[in-house]
Write an enzyme that holds these catalytic residues in place. Sequence first.
Site, PDB file in Angstrom:
ATOM      1  CB  SER A   1      -0.843  -0.029   1.268  1.00 42.07           C
ATOM      2  OG  SER A   1      -1.153   1.275   1.684  1.00 42.07           O
ATOM      3  CB  SER A   2       0.576   4.596  -1.481  1.00 39.23           C
ATOM      4  OG  SER A   2      -0.710   4.905  -1.024  1.00 39.23           O
ATOM      5  CB  CYS A   3      -0.137   3.747   4.146  1.00 46.36           C
ATOM      6  SG  CYS A   3      -0.178   2.019   4.619  1.00 46.36           S
TER       7      CYS A   3
ATOM      8  CE  LYS B   1      -0.559  -5.283   3.336  1.00 44.19           C
ATOM      9  NZ  LYS B   1      -0.783  -6.506   2.579  1.00 44.19           N
TER      10      LYS B   1
ATOM     11  CG  HIS C   1     -10.309   4.903   2.129  1.00 42.61           C
ATOM     12  ND1 HIS C   1      -9.331   5.660   2.727  1.00 42.61           N
ATOM     13  CD2 HIS C   1     -10.058   3.628   2.487  1.00 42.61           C
ATOM     14  CE1 HIS C   1      -8.515   4.878   3.405  1.00 42.61           C
ATOM     15  NE2 HIS C   1      -8.931   3.633   3.272  1.00 42.61           N
TER      16      HIS C   1
HETATM   17  P1  GDP Z   1      -6.731   9.381   3.144  1.00 44.81           P
HETATM   18  O1  GDP Z   1      -6.537   9.415   1.665  1.00 44.81           O
HETATM   19  O2  GDP Z   1      -5.905   8.348   3.840  1.00 44.81           O
HETATM   20  O3  GDP Z   1      -6.551  10.762   3.754  1.00 44.81           O
HETATM   21  O4  GDP Z   1      -8.223   8.914   3.483  1.00 44.81           O
HETATM   22  P2  GDP Z   1      -9.719   9.288   3.031  1.00 44.81           P
HETATM   23  O5  GDP Z   1     -10.027   8.673   1.699  1.00 44.81           O
HETATM   24  O6  GDP Z   1     -10.588   8.865   4.187  1.00 44.81           O
HETATM   25  O7  GDP Z   1      -9.809  10.887   2.904  1.00 44.81           O
HETATM   26  C1  GDP Z   1      -9.283  11.631   1.824  1.00 44.81           C
HETATM   27  C2  GDP Z   1      -9.784  13.074   1.875  1.00 44.81           C
HETATM   28  O8  GDP Z   1     -11.182  13.114   1.544  1.00 44.81           O
HETATM   29  C3  GDP Z   1      -9.655  13.761   3.237  1.00 44.81           C
HETATM   30  O9  GDP Z   1      -9.233  15.094   3.004  1.00 44.81           O
HETATM   31  C4  GDP Z   1     -11.082  13.742   3.760  1.00 44.81           C
HETATM   32  O10 GDP Z   1     -11.353  14.792   4.687  1.00 44.81           O
HETATM   33  C5  GDP Z   1     -11.859  13.952   2.467  1.00 44.81           C
HETATM   34  N1  GDP Z   1     -13.279  13.573   2.547  1.00 44.81           N
HETATM   35  C6  GDP Z   1     -14.319  14.367   2.141  1.00 44.81           C
HETATM   36  N2  GDP Z   1     -15.490  13.788   2.412  1.00 44.81           N
HETATM   37  C7  GDP Z   1     -15.216  12.567   2.960  1.00 44.81           C
HETATM   38  C8  GDP Z   1     -16.041  11.500   3.447  1.00 44.81           C
HETATM   39  O11 GDP Z   1     -17.267  11.535   3.438  1.00 44.81           O
HETATM   40  N3  GDP Z   1     -15.388  10.390   3.925  1.00 44.81           N
HETATM   41  C9  GDP Z   1     -14.018  10.319   3.933  1.00 44.81           C
HETATM   42  N4  GDP Z   1     -13.438   9.187   4.404  1.00 44.81           N
HETATM   43  N5  GDP Z   1     -13.217  11.333   3.519  1.00 44.81           N
HETATM   44  C10 GDP Z   1     -13.808  12.444   3.038  1.00 44.81           C
END
Ligand code: GDP
Length: 318
Positions: A108-110, A141, A180
């Site tokens: 994973s990219s993390c 990972k 996500h």
């Molecule tokens: P990340 O890529 O590991 O940061 O994980 P996420 O996919 O959960 O979030 C990506 C970005 O999308 C962050 O800036 C969140 O605040 C934004 N975001 C906007 N709306 C949502 C939502 O409804 N759910 C989630 N998970 N993220 C959201």
Amino acid sequence: MDKNARIFVAGHRGMVGSALVRRLTEAGYQNIVTRTKAHLDLTDQGGVNLFFEEENIDVVFLAAARVGGILANSTFPASFLYENLAIETNVIQAACKWNVSKLVFFGSSCIYPKNCPQPIREEYLLTSPLEPTNEAYAIAKIAGLKMCEAYNKQYGTRFVSVMPTNLYGPNDNYDLKSSHVLPALIRKAHEAKQRGDATLPVWGSGTPRREFLHVDDLAGAATYLMENDVSEGVFNVGVGHDLTIRDLAEIVCRVVGFEGKLVFDPSKPDGTPRKLLDVSKLGDMGWKASIELEDGIRATYADFLDKYASMQQTAVAA
Ligand code: GDP
């Protein structure tokens, strides 16, 4: 690759594993071997060994893992470390012992440091500290990809690792508490449209940038590595460009047919400002992603609609 090769897809019920099974089936592979968790617990070393001894496996796609978001990672760090390390050590060791010709390990990219230069190149691994919120998963990972490298060096195996960017596609997690952003926005836009809402709440400022890869493209990249003469290495897999969360939300609204306004909620975290993989290593070898984001989201929305009724029944039962 011989179409009769015995190919074990570990984790075939997950988003990545199920995409691999679809892809390999389409490509004409006749002997795809899968096991549910009830039939083969990959954390059980004895069971995994017996499986490899009996099944005569030629190729392994190691897509089984305990996965979860920030909350799950920080609540159960021991389980994330233990289960992922156990799956990796058992499967990689058995694959070596029983002379599997190729293994593709999914990371994973993390795994990359929190404050990496962008776009992220494979060699940035272990150059500075990780993002603490998913450290347990990332450490496991990293151990997996280091095992692949070590086995290649010590035993001459052909084990390669792929590091996908943010994935989306069929069989994603639409539970708003743990999902996500992409599946979350699909669900939220759909429900807002059904209720006739005037607005759609989007977490954060909408300015963070993310890259999104359809899981069928990841399956394509992994199959490409299996079929071509690649015997070692870590390969980033992404589309090579990113977009803001605001732009993403606009595409989702267009696909779903929600015509209201986006409202950003600054009380929710933005997370890292940008996460984009450098995909030139795989690109130079001749592979690139082909699914356009809007097309991929349209297909994912269709998958969501298929499952939405049963999701609601589960929610009512809970
Ligand atoms: P990340 O890529 O590991 O940061 O994980 P996420 O996919 O959960 O979030 C990506 C970005 O999308 C962050 O800036 C969140 O605040 C934004 N975001 C906007 N709306 C949502 C939502 O409804 N759910 C989630 N998970 N993220 C959201």
